[in-house]
Design a protein around this motif. Structure first.
Motif, mmCIF file in Angstrom:
data_model
loop_
_atom_site.group_PDB
_atom_site.id
_atom_site.type_symbol
_atom_site.label_atom_id
_atom_site.label_comp_id
_atom_site.label_asym_id
_atom_site.label_seq_id
_atom_site.Cartn_x
_atom_site.Cartn_y
_atom_site.Cartn_z
ATOM 1 N N ILE A 6 0.865 -1.176 0.000
ATOM 2 C CA ILE A 6 0.000 0.000 0.000
ATOM 3 C C ILE A 6 0.907 1.234 0.000
ATOM 4 N N ILE A 7 0.795 2.049 -1.026
ATOM 5 C CA ILE A 7 1.711 3.179 -1.222
ATOM 6 C C ILE A 7 0.928 4.488 -1.218
ATOM 7 N N ARG A 8 1.416 5.448 -0.445
ATOM 8 C CA ARG A 8 0.833 6.783 -0.514
ATOM 9 C C ARG A 8 1.446 7.521 -1.707
ATOM 10 N N HIS A 9 0.626 8.320 -2.378
ATOM 11 C CA HIS A 9 1.103 9.079 -3.542
ATOM 12 C C HIS A 9 2.232 10.037 -3.171
ATOM 13 N N ASP A 176 4.558 9.719 5.490
ATOM 14 C CA ASP A 176 5.056 10.733 4.551
ATOM 15 C C ASP A 176 4.657 10.357 3.124
ATOM 16 N N ASN A 177 4.768 11.308 2.225
ATOM 17 C CA ASN A 177 4.476 11.010 0.822
ATOM 18 C C ASN A 177 5.407 9.926 0.290
ATOM 19 N N THR A 178 4.828 9.012 -0.461
ATOM 20 C CA THR A 178 5.436 7.786 -1.034
ATOM 21 C C THR A 178 5.738 6.722 0.014
ATOM 22 N N CYS A 179 5.238 6.871 1.246
ATOM 23 C CA CYS A 179 5.480 5.825 2.246
ATOM 24 C C CYS A 179 4.786 4.528 1.824
ATOM 25 N N VAL A 180 5.280 3.423 2.376
ATOM 26 C CA VAL A 180 4.820 2.093 1.973
ATOM 27 C C VAL A 180 4.387 1.302 3.202
ATOM 28 N N ALA A 181 3.281 0.573 3.065
ATOM 29 C CA ALA A 181 2.866 -0.437 4.044
ATOM 30 C C ALA A 181 2.814 -1.779 3.317
ATOM 31 N N LEU A 191 -5.564 -10.948 7.313
ATOM 32 C CA LEU A 191 -4.400 -10.185 6.860
ATOM 33 C C LEU A 191 -3.488 -9.846 8.024
ATOM 34 N N GLU A 192 -2.224 -9.663 7.689
ATOM 35 C CA GLU A 192 -1.207 -9.249 8.649
ATOM 36 C C GLU A 192 -0.519 -8.003 8.111
ATOM 37 N N VAL A 193 -0.354 -7.008 8.981
ATOM 38 C CA VAL A 193 0.400 -5.810 8.611
ATOM 39 C C VAL A 193 1.868 -6.078 8.941
ATOM 40 N N VAL A 194 2.693 -6.238 7.920
ATOM 41 C CA VAL A 194 4.114 -6.535 8.116
ATOM 42 C C VAL A 194 4.859 -5.275 8.545
ATOM 43 N N TYR A 195 4.603 -4.152 7.880
ATOM 44 C CA TYR A 195 5.130 -2.851 8.292
ATOM 45 C C TYR A 195 4.236 -1.761 7.708
ATOM 46 N N GLU A 196 4.438 -0.525 8.158
ATOM 47 C CA GLU A 196 3.584 0.573 7.709
ATOM 48 C C GLU A 196 4.356 1.888 7.725
ATOM 49 N N ASN A 197 3.845 2.869 6.959
ATOM 50 C CA ASN A 197 4.374 4.243 6.966
ATOM 51 C C ASN A 197 5.898 4.295 6.797
ATOM 52 N N ASP A 198 6.424 3.430 5.941
ATOM 53 C CA ASP A 198 7.878 3.348 5.757
ATOM 54 C C ASP A 198 8.292 4.189 4.547
ATOM 55 N N ALA A 199 8.978 5.297 4.808
ATOM 56 C CA ALA A 199 9.497 6.144 3.727
ATOM 57 C C ALA A 199 11.019 6.178 3.768
#
Length: 386
Positions: A6-9, A176-181, A191-199
């Motif tokens: 999941i990627i933020r723009h 942050d912008n373009t962060c990845v979950a 589902l399992e959240v492996v990581y989140e909000n990683d920029a």
């Protein structure tokens, strides 16, 4: 097992112009186009079978950077859109507490409960987006996909994915912008959240949070935020302020205000406001102090697709405080609503400050303009959305 990134723009206008952009369609910023190669490199060696995005420009353009490294095309899914901010769309954040004090107070104190007038809540947006992702998981069982979406929708979806109560949404913070979950699904429901909000792929100088003064992912900008009110040329106090700002602009640009005709200026302000009441506005602090003037010549019709700037001026005390993007955002908002494709400003040949402002925000020079004040560079910025 199905893997979903999941990627933020990338950074978009609302992020730096400090305007409320939910489903309002906006462009990316110059910094965004520096962020995108970093995001693409992050996914360069990550197996991906498909890339999806919301239909908003900022998401589909970000998704294209990821897809191209894998020879994929972007598949559009409107269900992945950002929160619908209803009546708040494209309103400066600083205006919300003035126009909707009760609703905005809830937004600040209990954001999981807040619903902008004629809009939806963060949790509703998160649930909608996550349901869309579950549908994609059903279509791509056992594969690895990327989904480019938006900040509030991601925050709501993460709250649900963690099994948190809505009031625990604050534990998620902002990415942050373009962060990845990274989500891993065992079927569409588990589902399992492996990581989140990683920029971590962004260097500090390309972080949107760093640029607007956020100290952490739950903070607020430390730069002042301004709201805009109509500058009334028929009101003596307002008329004096309009003229004073334009005198300062002339002195900064030309070293003299000898060619400024206050009466002609105020007549032009009236003409502009007949086209749009927002064409000449003061940028104001929370206290109401006028710290900027935005003057747009909306009566200019020599180039039907061009919106002409009559002048931007920030009070000397507040220059360098992060207001420039906000006044530019106001101009873009007005002219985009009027259907213009380009924003044009005339920067005096000897006005290095103005030229620096326009270069910072990716204006391009296209020709020159000559008047009684001398030679000007014609600076253009595209504001239409393809």
């Amino acid at each position: 097992m199905t893997t979903v990134y999941i990627i933020r723009h990338a950074e978009a206008e609302g992020n730096v112009y400090r305007r409320c952009h939910g489903q309002y369609d906006s462009l990316l910023t110059p910094r965004a186009y520096e962020q995108l190669p970093c995001l693409a490199k992050r996914f360069e060696n990550v197996p991906l079978d498909a890339v999806y995005a919301s239909d908003l420009f900022r998401a589909r353009t970000t998704a294209k950077a990821v897809a191209e490294t894998h020879g994929l095309t972007v598949e559009i899914r409107p269900v992945l859109r950002e929160i619908d901010m209803g009546d708040w769309e494209d309103v400066p954040w600083a205006e919300l507490p003035r126009l909707w004090p009760e609703e905005y107070a809830v937004w600040r104190a209990r954001p999981w409960d807040a619903v902008p007038p004629h809009g939806e809540s963060v949790m509703q947006a998160g649930r909608r987006m996550l349901d869309g992702v579950r549908g994609l998981v059903h279509e791509n069982e056992g594969k690895s996909i990327a989904v480019v979406t938006h900040g509030s929708a991601i925050r709501g979806a993460l709250t649900i994915a963690h099994g948190f109560a809505p009031e625990q949404m604050g534990e998620i913070g902002w990415g942050d912008n373009t962060c990845v979950a990274k989500f891993e699904f065992d079927g569409p429901d588990k589902l399992e959240v492996v990581y989140e909000n990683d920029a971590s792929h962004l260097p500090q100088q390309l972080s949107t949070f760093a640029s607007i003064g956020w100290t952490d992912n739950k903070g607020v900008p430390t730069t002042p935020q301004i709201w805009f009110r109509r500058a009334d040329p028929m009101d003596t106090a307002d008329a004096d302020k309009i003229v004073a700002f334009m005198r300062e602009l002339h002195r900064n640009a030309y070293g003299t205000d000898a060619n400024l005709d206050p009466d002609a200026l105020l007549r032009d302000v009236e003409r502009a406001q007949r086209m749009s009441p927002r064409s000449v506005t003061f940028g104001c602090l929370e206290s109401g102090e006028e710290v900027a003037l935005i003057y747009l010549k909306t009566f200019y019709d020599d180039e039907p697709d061009v919106g002409l700037v009559g002048g931007f001026c920030i009070d000397e005390t507040y220059r360098g405080c992060g207001l420039s993007g906000q006044i530019l955002g106001q101009a873009i908002s007005v002219y985009r609503m009027l259907g213009r494709t380009y924003l044009c400003a005339h920067a005096a040949e000897k006005n290095a400050r103005a030229q620096g402002f326009y270069h910072k925000f990716a204006f391009e020079q296209r020709g020159t303009y000559q008047d009684e004040n001398g030679l000007h560079y014609r600076m253009f910025k595209k504001i239409g959305i393809d």
